[in-house]
Motif scaffolding. Structure first.
Motif, PDB file in Angstrom:
ATOM      1  N   LEU A 107       5.408  12.052  -8.580  1.00 42.45           N
ATOM      2  CA  LEU A 107       4.926  10.674  -8.677  1.00 42.45           C
ATOM      3  C   LEU A 107       3.721  10.541  -7.758  1.00 42.45           C
ATOM      4  N   ALA A 108       2.518  10.330  -8.353  1.00 41.28           N
ATOM      5  CA  ALA A 108       1.283  10.304  -7.567  1.00 41.28           C
ATOM      6  C   ALA A 108       0.563   8.970  -7.717  1.00 41.28           C
ATOM      7  N   GLY A 109      -0.093   8.553  -6.647  1.00 41.53           N
ATOM      8  CA  GLY A 109      -0.867   7.312  -6.672  1.00 41.53           C
ATOM      9  C   GLY A 109      -1.609   7.140  -5.366  1.00 41.53           C
ATOM     10  N   PRO A 110      -2.345   6.033  -5.228  1.00 40.18           N
ATOM     11  CA  PRO A 110      -3.054   5.773  -3.965  1.00 40.18           C
ATOM     12  C   PRO A 110      -2.073   5.673  -2.801  1.00 40.18           C
ATOM     13  N   SER A 111      -2.451   6.226  -1.681  1.00 39.74           N
ATOM     14  CA  SER A 111      -1.561   6.271  -0.518  1.00 39.74           C
ATOM     15  C   SER A 111      -1.039   4.891  -0.137  1.00 39.74           C
ATOM     16  N   GLU A 112      -1.938   3.899  -0.096  1.00 42.25           N
ATOM     17  CA  GLU A 112      -1.532   2.570   0.366  1.00 42.25           C
ATOM     18  C   GLU A 112      -0.489   1.950  -0.560  1.00 42.25           C
ATOM     19  N   ALA A 140       2.269   5.457 -15.269  1.00 46.03           N
ATOM     20  CA  ALA A 140       3.431   4.701 -14.792  1.00 46.03           C
ATOM     21  C   ALA A 140       3.727   3.479 -15.648  1.00 46.03           C
ATOM     22  N   HIS A 141       2.762   3.014 -16.473  1.00 45.73           N
ATOM     23  CA  HIS A 141       3.023   1.842 -17.305  1.00 45.73           C
ATOM     24  C   HIS A 141       3.624   2.213 -18.659  1.00 45.73           C
ATOM     25  N   ILE A 142       3.828   3.509 -18.906  1.00 50.78           N
ATOM     26  CA  ILE A 142       4.458   3.977 -20.151  1.00 50.78           C
ATOM     27  C   ILE A 142       5.958   4.133 -19.914  1.00 50.78           C
ATOM     28  N   LEU A 143       6.770   3.578 -20.821  1.00 52.64           N
ATOM     29  CA  LEU A 143       8.224   3.641 -20.686  1.00 52.64           C
ATOM     30  C   LEU A 143       8.831   4.305 -21.920  1.00 52.64           C
ATOM     31  N   PRO A 144       9.845   5.162 -21.736  1.00 52.35           N
ATOM     32  CA  PRO A 144      10.537   5.754 -22.888  1.00 52.35           C
ATOM     33  C   PRO A 144      11.238   4.678 -23.713  1.00 52.35           C
ATOM     34  N   GLY A 162      -1.974   2.181  -8.705  1.00 53.92           N
ATOM     35  CA  GLY A 162      -1.684   1.254  -7.621  1.00 53.92           C
ATOM     36  C   GLY A 162      -0.790   0.113  -8.038  1.00 53.92           C
ATOM     37  N   ARG A 163      -0.687  -0.118  -9.363  1.00 49.41           N
ATOM     38  CA  ARG A 163       0.226  -1.157  -9.853  1.00 49.41           C
ATOM     39  C   ARG A 163       1.601  -0.528 -10.030  1.00 49.41           C
ATOM     40  N   THR A 164       2.534  -0.900  -9.172  1.00 49.71           N
ATOM     41  CA  THR A 164       3.821  -0.217  -9.093  1.00 49.71           C
ATOM     42  C   THR A 164       4.985  -1.072  -9.591  1.00 49.71           C
TER      43      THR A 164
END
Length: 543
Positions: free
Chosen positions: A321-326, A378-382, A296-298
């Motif tokens: 890319l998956a996450g909570p709908s809201e 999503a919080h991991i970056l190359p 949820g943290r985008t």
């Protein structure tokens, strides 16, 4: 008195009648009325009851039920008996039984009106999804008049004071300090609060009233109706942990008695891809897909998508890319704009029942058919291009039988994750993360190594292996132990974990300031549940 109850077309029922008599003015002194309880081993249908047969001094007699009878609802019957009690005369046994029946639950709060120094208050009551009922409140009982506190939910019951955790509630002490009924209240004794969890109650919804029953020293109960709401375990824990001091013994007791068993008993449904939105030419038949999960943290999604687009290896991949709908709905237009600008093929998965990034990954996996999965939070970056091909090369060279993870660094270059190993012997074995906080230089020259557990925060694994162990285990609040649990399940099923130190990713600092208080305790809860699930297995596990 032994009687035979006859009603409708059903078979007669042998029962016991406990009754007393009372005056009936309408009979002109020619007879008396009676009131009693009919008790049998099998239920007696009051609506169908037509007659009672009993053997008297002059042989068998019959008491017939008038067609114009009055039928009371179960919740109305106790007050009806209470109204009759002053008029009924009989033995001590009769009076006692009628008195108990008169004090059965009738939907009313009978605690607040007690002429005794006993009061009860409920702050929170909830049915945990597929997990039981949790109740938080306070019981003021300075003279120890309450023998037990029992939670009732339909036909189910649980004695709460055998399992609850007491809390200091000085506010309750202050509120009753000037009440003459509570003259014995010691202002230094404040442990009136409680948190209680009753597992496996109302799993599919209560089929009757939910209330508390207090047994008192005179043998008569008092009742307190509960208004419950249905919540997930995470919602319950977020709400209740805010009331606990992480350093207190109360917090430790609550974890062991309430919250730990709560999450351990969870059987909630798996996260699902409620809706998908394809942007670009998403390849359903691709052998490898990149699945990104967010809780949820985008905030880092735009940076992550830009870095993936600048890397030739990941730009051409189908990305889920998956996450909570809201949460994803709020940034949906920005994702579409970035994907169009960079030419990415993205399937956005609007998930339901997602509480953390592991849930999001599972929802994303269900929305793709690729045989090989590159998983990433999503919080991991190359840290640079080319990372995917090196993970894949290590994965393919070992026949796809490993979960392959890179080293993960903090943004300052220190080590955040570099594999998890078993340390110690026998029952003293524990899982340890090596090198955390060390400078990145300690990894220079490090070789790929088989570790006890990799991390789903960034890894490559086969779909078949993931599905064979049925994905992530539901019984955790957060993602850390849930990821460990997955890696250990894979290991037992034949898919070991490989750490690839030559590949480095960045673990962007997560925004944990909001809710940091409850996160500390939530991690302890997950550790409690993890150790009870895995301590015996780890003591006999190799490597």
């Amino acid at each position: 008195m032994r009687v035979i109850a006859v009603g409708g077309s059903g078979a007669p029922v042998l029962a016991e009648l406990t009754s007393g008599t009372f005056e009936r003015e309408d009979l002109g002194g020619g007879g008396q009325g009676f009131a009693g309880l009919v008790e049998a081993k099998e239920p007696v249908d009051a609506a169908a009851l037509r007659s009672l047969f009993f053997r008297g001094k002059e042989g068998w007699r019959c008491v017939r039920v008038y067609e114009q009878r009055v039928l009371r609802e179960p919740t109305e019957t106790p007050s009806h008996i209470r109204a009759m009690l002053p008029r009924v005369s009989g033995s001590a046994e009769v009076t006692a039984k009628l008195n108990v029946a008169a004090h059965r639950y009738d939907g009313q709060d009978t605690v607040s009106g007690l002429e005794k120094p006993v009061r009860l208050g409920i702050d929170f009551a909830a049915i945990v999804d597929d997990g039981g009922i949790v109740v938080s409140g306070w019981l003021l009982d300075p003279d120890r008049l309450v023998g037990s506190v029992t939670l009732h939910a339909g036909a189910q019951s649980a004695v709460l004071d055998e399992r609850w955790t007491r809390q200091a509630r000085p506010d309750v002490t202050r509120a009753f300090a000037d009440d003459a009924l509570f003259a014995s209240l010691n202002p230094q004794h404040n442990r009136h609060g409680f948190i209680a969890f009753a597992p496996r109650m109302a799993e599919h919804g209560a089929t009757g009233p939910i209330y508390l029953e207090l047994s008192l020293e005179d043998g008569l109960p008092a009742h307190y109706p509960l208004v419950t709401t249905r919540l997930t375990a995470r919602q319950v824990i977020e709400r209740l942990l805010a009331t606990l001091d992480p350093n207190s013994s109360t917090a430790l007791n609550a974890i062991e008695r309430q919250f730990g068993p709560m999450v351990q008993s969870l059987q909630r449904g798996k996260p699902v891809a409620a809706e998908t939105d394809d942007i670009g030419a998403f390849d359903e038949t691709a052998p490898l897909a990149l699945v990104i999960g967010t809780d949820g943290r985008t905030g880092d999604l735009d940076i992550l998508l830009a870095l993936l687009a600048l890397d030739p290896e990941t730009r051409k991949l189908p990305i889920v890319l998956a996450g909570p709908s809201e949460s994803l709905d709020e940034v949906g237009s920005e994702i579409r704009r970035l994907a169009g600008f960079y030419g990415l093929a993205i399937r956005v998965v609007y998930g339901e029942r997602i509480e953390d990034r592991c849930d999001a990954l599972e929802a994303g996996i269900s929305a793709t058919k690729s045989e090989t999965l590159a998983l990433m939070s999503a919080h991991i970056l190359p840290r640079g291009p080319g990372w995917l091909s090196r993970l894949e090369a290590a994965y393919r060279s070992r026949g796809g039988k490993y979960l392959v993870s890179p080293a993960i660094l903090f943004e300052d270059g220190s080590i955040r994750w570099a594999g998890i190993w078993l340390e110690g012997e026998g029952q003293g074995r524990t899982l340890a993360e090596r090198y955390v906080g060390y400078p990145r230089a300690v990894l220079d020259g490090a070789e790929p190594a088989e570790v006890t557990a990799g991390t789903p925060d960034c890894c490559m694994v086969s779909r078949a292996a993931f599905e064979e162990v049925e994905g992530f285990t539901r019984g955790y609040v957060g993602s850390a132990e849930k990821g460990l649990d997955l890696a250990l399940k894979l290991k037992l099923a034949g898919t070991a974990s490989l750490w690839l130190p030559e590949v480095e990713m960045l673990g962007a600092e997560e925004d944990i300031e909001a809710g940091a208080h409850w996160r500390r305790l939530a991690r302890r809860i997950d550790r409690w549940a993890f150790e009870r699930r895995w301590s015996l297995v780890m003591s006999n596990m190799g490597g």
